[in-house]
Motif scaffolding. Structure first.
Motif, short mmCIF file in Angstrom:
data_model
loop_
_atom_site.label_atom_id
_atom_site.label_comp_id
_atom_site.label_asym_id
_atom_site.label_seq_id
_atom_site.Cartn_x
_atom_site.Cartn_y
_atom_site.Cartn_z
N SER A 98 0.84 -1.20 0.00
CA SER A 98 0.00 0.00 0.00
C SER A 98 0.87 1.25 0.00
N ASP A 206 -5.53 -1.09 -5.05
CA ASP A 206 -5.04 -1.64 -3.79
C ASP A 206 -6.03 -2.67 -3.26
N GLU A 207 -5.82 -3.90 -3.61
CA GLU A 207 -6.71 -5.00 -3.22
C GLU A 207 -8.19 -4.64 -3.39
#
Ligand SMILES: Nc1ncnc2c1ncn2[C@@H]1O[C@H](COP(=O)(O)OP(=O)(O)OP(=O)(O)O)[C@@H](O)[C@H]1O
Ligand SMILES: [Mg+2]
Lengths: 294, 293
Positions: A98, A206-207
């Motif tokens: 991240s 991000d995911e």
């Protein structure tokens, strides 16, 4: 902003050649290179960068570091991401994925090193999609998509673009509703439409599918791949799911202890089916790198 | 979706915006139905009034049968008579008007200061460090404890009532505005920044709407304090208004007028609260708690 146009031509062999004409830059890009089913080992042996020599660089990281206090989270990341490449980043929790995305999207500044977007001359748009949809609960769905056009277009033009994007993610009929009434998967699709609104050159994810159930996840993966092939942005996808990375990406980067542990091209033809032997082999290599068995 | 998925061209999607935008409009609550419901909302739903009605009937019956002596509590019919008498003399309207004016101006002053300070302290650490400790200290003084001092300062003039009401209203508005801003989802703020919102846009589109539910809590609480403060201030230091009317009636043992005053407080309080609820419904439509069906 002028209307966005896409043309997708399907050749007889089933391979797709997508060419993109964007508002300003008239660049056309060849989609994923023709697959070499018979020689995957040969392809694998090539460094990822070499495969894409003909493409311009969308994003270039040189010795990128980020420290929090005396803890060095990223210890010098060197990567070149060509235009239109789909990169998946995998790493254990807390390894700095991240943090890397926040640096790429400008939400955070590196402690050391350089980050060049495009040729460093003109402004390329970078968008991020978070793990949570992060929709404004007090704005209608279509208004949430318009947030993606902040500072780019307004009024009827923005509304039109936003509605077109909602249609693209299959939510045209929900435009006037509040985010609270949508399901998790639908909210994430709205967030995708918002991220795409400004036609980014680079989309960091991000995911984004992390919180979705398995079936919705597969749906979203397909949607994401389809839109990526249409629009030709460079995608940087952080994921915990090795299968997802191998299914979607041109290239998988494994980060371990703040450095790149593996940079693996995925030369499989698209559309990819889950569960092939080649995929399993690639997944095995990634898992090995993740758990230091390499 | 499969249709759009395979042909997948944005221009074709863009041409169909017509029906989409109309469906967007349809999804919003129809204005006509909304306003009728809004009228009801002002006094709450009908079932809420069953209990007060039953109490009223029981009370009248108890008074008529002598169960309740007229020296303790006037019968509802006597209260109604008093109401009619005071209405005809114009005294009632005059007192309600004066009290409402005091309440609302005090509320406007205290509420505005509370809102501005709450916003400032929520947004700026400097402002917060500078003022918050002082404000928290003052907050711990019950504002009604200041009445003797206020009488010394202002006598029984209008300023005394305005000051007390404003002070009483200030804190709930201030505290809840500050809390609202501090509890705005930082992820949304980060999203706004990632999408290039200016500071002003961030405030208008993310921070203020995010703080609004909490601001409304403060507002409704402040409305209660507003009446309480005013009535107390009027019974102690005034020569007009509802509180004064009740005090006068007590001196002359006019128990029906005393009861009438109390009922009017209840009604005015309810009215103010309903109004706040109406605003809440209007501005917090998006909130799951306010979504009908
Ligand atoms: N603002 C910050 N201040 C201090 N430490 C931070 C900050 N942001 C991140 N870190 C630290 O940096 C490390 C990497 O965090 P990051 O969020 O990038 O991990 P991640 O790889 O995304 O993990 P996950 O897969 O769980 O999301 C963690 O140890 C975290 O505690
Ligand atoms: Mg993370």
């Amino acid at each position: 902003m002028t209307a966005i146009t896409f043309t997708a031509a399907r050749t007889q062999s089933g391979k797709t050649t997508a060419s993109r004409r964007s508002a300003g830059a008239g660049l056309a890009k060849q989609a994923a290179p023709a697959p070499l089913e018979d020689a995957p080992a040969l392809r694998e042996a090539l460094p990822a960068q070499e495969q894409a020599t003909e493409r311009k660089t969308a994003l270039s990281l040189r010795g990128l570091k980020r420290r929090f206090g005396d803890k060095e989270v990223l210890k010098g990341i060197d990567v070149d991401i060509p235009e239109g490449q789909f990169v998946a980043i995998i790493g254990k929790s807390g390894c700095g994925k991240s943090t890397l995305l926040r640096l790429i999207t400008g939400l955070d500044q590196p402690s050391d090193g350089t980050l060049t977007v495009g040729d460093g001359q003109q402004d390329k748009r970078i968008r991020i999609m978070f793990q949570e949809p992060r929709l404004l609960p007090w704005a209608r769905i279509v208004e949430n998509v318009e947030v993606g056009l902040t500072g780019i277009s307004k009024g009827p033009a923005a509304r039109e673009t936003a509605l077109a994007l909602l249609a693209e993610v299959g939510l045209a009929d929900r435009a006037g509703e509040w985010p609270a009434v949508l399901s998790g998967g639908q909210r994430q699709r709205v967030a995708l439409a918002r991220a795409l609104a400004a036609k980014p050159a680079i989309l960091a994810l991000d995911e984004p599918l992390g919180a979705l159930d398995a079936l919705t996840r597969i749906d979203m993966q397909r949607l994401l791949e389809r839109i990526w092939r249409q629009e030709g942005f460079a995608a940087v996808l952080v994921t915990h799911d090795v299968t997802e990375a191998v299914a979607l990406a041109d290239r998988v980067i494994v980060i371990d202890e703040g450095a790149i542990a593996l940079d693996l091209p995925i030369p499989l033809p698209r559309p990819r089916r889950h569960g092939g032997a080649e995929m399993a082999a690639l997944e095995g290599r990634i898992l090995a790198a993740l758990f230091d068995e390499a | 979706m499969s249709q759009t998925a395979t042909s997948a061209t944005l221009p074709s999607a863009a041409t169909s915006t017509g029906p989409q935008s109309s469906s967007a409009a349809r999804a919003r609550p129809a204005a006509g139905g909304g306003s009728r419901r809004a009228g009801w909302a002002l006094f709450g739903n009908a079932t809420g009034w069953i209990l007060p009605a039953l109490i009223l009937i029981g009370w009248e019956a108890a008074s008529r049968t002598g169960l309740i002596s007229p020296n303790v509590l006037a019968a509802p019919s006597a209260v109604a008579e008093a109401f009619w008498r005071l209405l005809l003399s114009g005294e009632l309207a005059q007192n309600i008007w004066i009290s409402s004016l005091r309440a609302l101006s005090g509320f406007a002053i205290g509420g505005a200061i509370g809102l501005v300070l709450g916003l400032a302290n929520g947004l700026s650490a400097l402002s917060r460090n500078l003022t918050d400790t002082t404000l928290q200290m003052i907050r711990n003084i019950p504002h009604l404890a200041l009445i003797p001092l206020v009488i010394l300062w202002f006598g029984i003039d209008e300023e005394a009532k305005l000051f007390l009401v404003a002070l009483g209203v200030f804190f709930p508005v201030y505290v809840n505005t500050l809390l609202g801003i501090q509890s705005v989802d930082p992820q949304l703020v980060e999203m706004g920044r990632a999408y290039g919102m200016s500071r002003a846009a961030l405030f208008v589109r993310v921070i203020l709407p995010g703080a609004l539910p909490s601001i409304f809590v403060g507002l409704r609480y402040a409305l209660g304090i507003m009446w309480l403060t005013l009535i107390v201030a009027e019974t102690i230091a005034a020569s007009s208004g509802l509180g004064y009317m009740a005090m006068q009636a007590r001196e002359f043992l006019l128990i029906d007028v005393v009861v009438l005053s109390i009922l009017i407080y209840a009604l005015l309080g309810k009215l103010a609260d309903s109004l706040a609820r109406l605003l809440e419904r209007r501005f917090l439509q998006w909130h799951p708690a306010f979504q009908t069906a």
